[in-house]
Design a protein around this motif. Structure first.
Motif, PDB file in Angstrom:
ATOM      1  N   ASP A 162      10.394  12.012   1.767  1.00 44.35           N
ATOM      2  CA  ASP A 162      10.120  13.367   1.316  1.00 44.35           C
ATOM      3  C   ASP A 162      10.355  13.326  -0.191  1.00 44.35           C
ATOM      4  O   ASP A 162      11.488  13.126  -0.632  1.00 44.35           O
ATOM      5  N   VAL A 163       9.311  13.462  -0.992  1.00 43.59           N
ATOM      6  CA  VAL A 163       9.447  13.266  -2.433  1.00 43.59           C
ATOM      7  C   VAL A 163      10.303  14.350  -3.091  1.00 43.59           C
ATOM      8  O   VAL A 163      10.746  14.168  -4.218  1.00 43.59           O
ATOM      9  N   ARG A 164      10.552  15.443  -2.395  1.00 44.02           N
ATOM     10  CA  ARG A 164      11.458  16.463  -2.939  1.00 44.02           C
ATOM     11  C   ARG A 164      12.887  15.949  -2.951  1.00 44.02           C
ATOM     12  O   ARG A 164      13.721  16.416  -3.717  1.00 44.02           O
ATOM     13  N   LYS A 165      13.188  14.959  -2.082  1.00 46.60           N
ATOM     14  CA  LYS A 165      14.503  14.319  -2.005  1.00 46.60           C
ATOM     15  C   LYS A 165      14.302  12.795  -2.055  1.00 46.60           C
ATOM     16  O   LYS A 165      14.859  12.064  -1.244  1.00 46.60           O
ATOM     17  N   MET A 184       2.088  17.220   2.540  1.00 47.61           N
ATOM     18  CA  MET A 184       1.894  16.542   1.257  1.00 47.61           C
ATOM     19  C   MET A 184       3.168  16.207   0.506  1.00 47.61           C
ATOM     20  O   MET A 184       3.111  15.602  -0.555  1.00 47.61           O
ATOM     21  N   GLN A 185       4.318  16.561   1.050  1.00 46.70           N
ATOM     22  CA  GLN A 185       5.577  16.154   0.424  1.00 46.70           C
ATOM     23  C   GLN A 185       5.978  14.740   0.847  1.00 46.70           C
ATOM     24  O   GLN A 185       6.932  14.187   0.334  1.00 46.70           O
ATOM     25  N   TYR A 186       5.226  14.131   1.778  1.00 47.22           N
ATOM     26  CA  TYR A 186       5.573  12.809   2.289  1.00 47.22           C
ATOM     27  C   TYR A 186       4.702  11.721   1.663  1.00 47.22           C
ATOM     28  O   TYR A 186       3.476  11.783   1.687  1.00 47.22           O
ATOM     29  N   LEU A 187       5.382  10.711   1.135  1.00 45.69           N
ATOM     30  CA  LEU A 187       4.745   9.524   0.582  1.00 45.69           C
ATOM     31  C   LEU A 187       5.148   8.346   1.461  1.00 45.69           C
ATOM     32  O   LEU A 187       6.329   8.153   1.748  1.00 45.69           O
ATOM     33  N   ALA A 192       0.848  -1.196   0.000  1.00 43.90           N
ATOM     34  CA  ALA A 192       0.000   0.000   0.000  1.00 43.90           C
ATOM     35  C   ALA A 192       0.883   1.246   0.000  1.00 43.90           C
ATOM     36  O   ALA A 192       2.010   1.216   0.489  1.00 43.90           O
ATOM     37  N   ILE A 193       0.342   2.326  -0.560  1.00 43.63           N
ATOM     38  CA  ILE A 193       0.994   3.625  -0.486  1.00 43.63           C
ATOM     39  C   ILE A 193      -0.049   4.673  -0.120  1.00 43.63           C
ATOM     40  O   ILE A 193      -1.237   4.496  -0.402  1.00 43.63           O
ATOM     41  N   ALA A 194       0.410   5.746   0.533  1.00 37.92           N
ATOM     42  CA  ALA A 194      -0.504   6.825   0.919  1.00 37.92           C
ATOM     43  C   ALA A 194       0.274   8.125   1.023  1.00 37.92           C
ATOM     44  O   ALA A 194       1.429   8.139   1.465  1.00 37.92           O
ATOM     45  N   TRP A 195      -0.364   9.204   0.608  1.00 39.99           N
ATOM     46  CA  TRP A 195       0.195  10.542   0.765  1.00 39.99           C
ATOM     47  C   TRP A 195      -0.253  11.105   2.108  1.00 39.99           C
ATOM     48  O   TRP A 195      -1.412  10.954   2.492  1.00 39.99           O
ATOM     49  N   ASP A 196       0.662  11.767   2.828  1.00 47.96           N
ATOM     50  CA  ASP A 196       0.312  12.462   4.063  1.00 47.96           C
ATOM     51  C   ASP A 196      -0.515  13.685   3.677  1.00 47.96           C
ATOM     52  O   ASP A 196      -0.044  14.552   2.947  1.00 47.96           O
ATOM     53  N   LEU A 197      -1.737  13.770   4.158  1.00 45.80           N
ATOM     54  CA  LEU A 197      -2.653  14.836   3.757  1.00 45.80           C
ATOM     55  C   LEU A 197      -2.330  16.190   4.392  1.00 45.80           C
ATOM     56  O   LEU A 197      -2.840  17.210   3.936  1.00 45.80           O
ATOM     57  N   HIS A 198      -1.487  16.196   5.428  1.00 40.29           N
ATOM     58  CA  HIS A 198      -1.130  17.447   6.102  1.00 40.29           C
ATOM     59  C   HIS A 198       0.274  17.921   5.734  1.00 40.29           C
ATOM     60  O   HIS A 198       0.555  19.113   5.782  1.00 40.29           O
TER      61      HIS A 198
END
Length: 141
Positions: free
Chosen positions: A107-110, A91-94, A83-89
């Motif tokens: 952190d999808v930026r890195k 939003m850079q965290y997957l 499973a995967i989920a985006w942090d809704l608060h």
């Protein structure tokens, strides 16, 4: 599309398939659109990887399996992705749940720099789903 190739199409039955992505080498188990950046798609697979795709890019339909080539950014995970989920608060965290019980967040930026955090949620079994609470920041089930 094939099981290992998530496709993007419109909701209309008459609309053609907009794109097919072939960046995984095994079955894709989960996909999740970014909650505010509507063209960012995350996918998790039984090839033990999680990928990010920007659907706006012309070269988004990639067949490469390298770490982060072209328009596909990829990280390896210790087991099959459940499973995967985006942090809704934040939003850079997957976040990803793995078959071996590991839960990891990036952190999808890195994205290529390794997970921000990880832990073993279930020592003798996998984690089959994830859900962030939309009302309580940081609450993950």
């Amino acid at each position: 599309t094939r099981a290992s190739s998530p496709g993007i199409t419109s909701s209309s039955a008459q609309s053609p398939l907009a794109a097919t992505y072939q960046h995984h080498t095994n079955k894709v188990n989960c996909v999740a659109w970014h909650p505010s950046e509507g063209t960012i798609l995350a996918s998790g697979s039984y090839d033990q990887s999680v990928c990010l795709i920007d659907a706006r890019t012309a070269g988004g339909a990639s067949t490469s399996s390298s770490s982060s080539s072209g328009d596909v950014r990829r990280v390896k995970i210790p087991a099959d992705c459940e499973a995967i989920a985006w942090d809704l608060h934040k939003m850079q965290y997957l976040t990803c749940a793995c078959e071996d019980g590991t839960v990891m967040s990036w952190d999808v930026r890195k994205f290529d720099g390794g997970p921000v955090w990880s832990f073993v949620a279930h020592e003798f079994g996998g984690v089959s789903d994830l859900s962030y609470n939309a009302h309580v920041p940081g609450m993950l089930a």
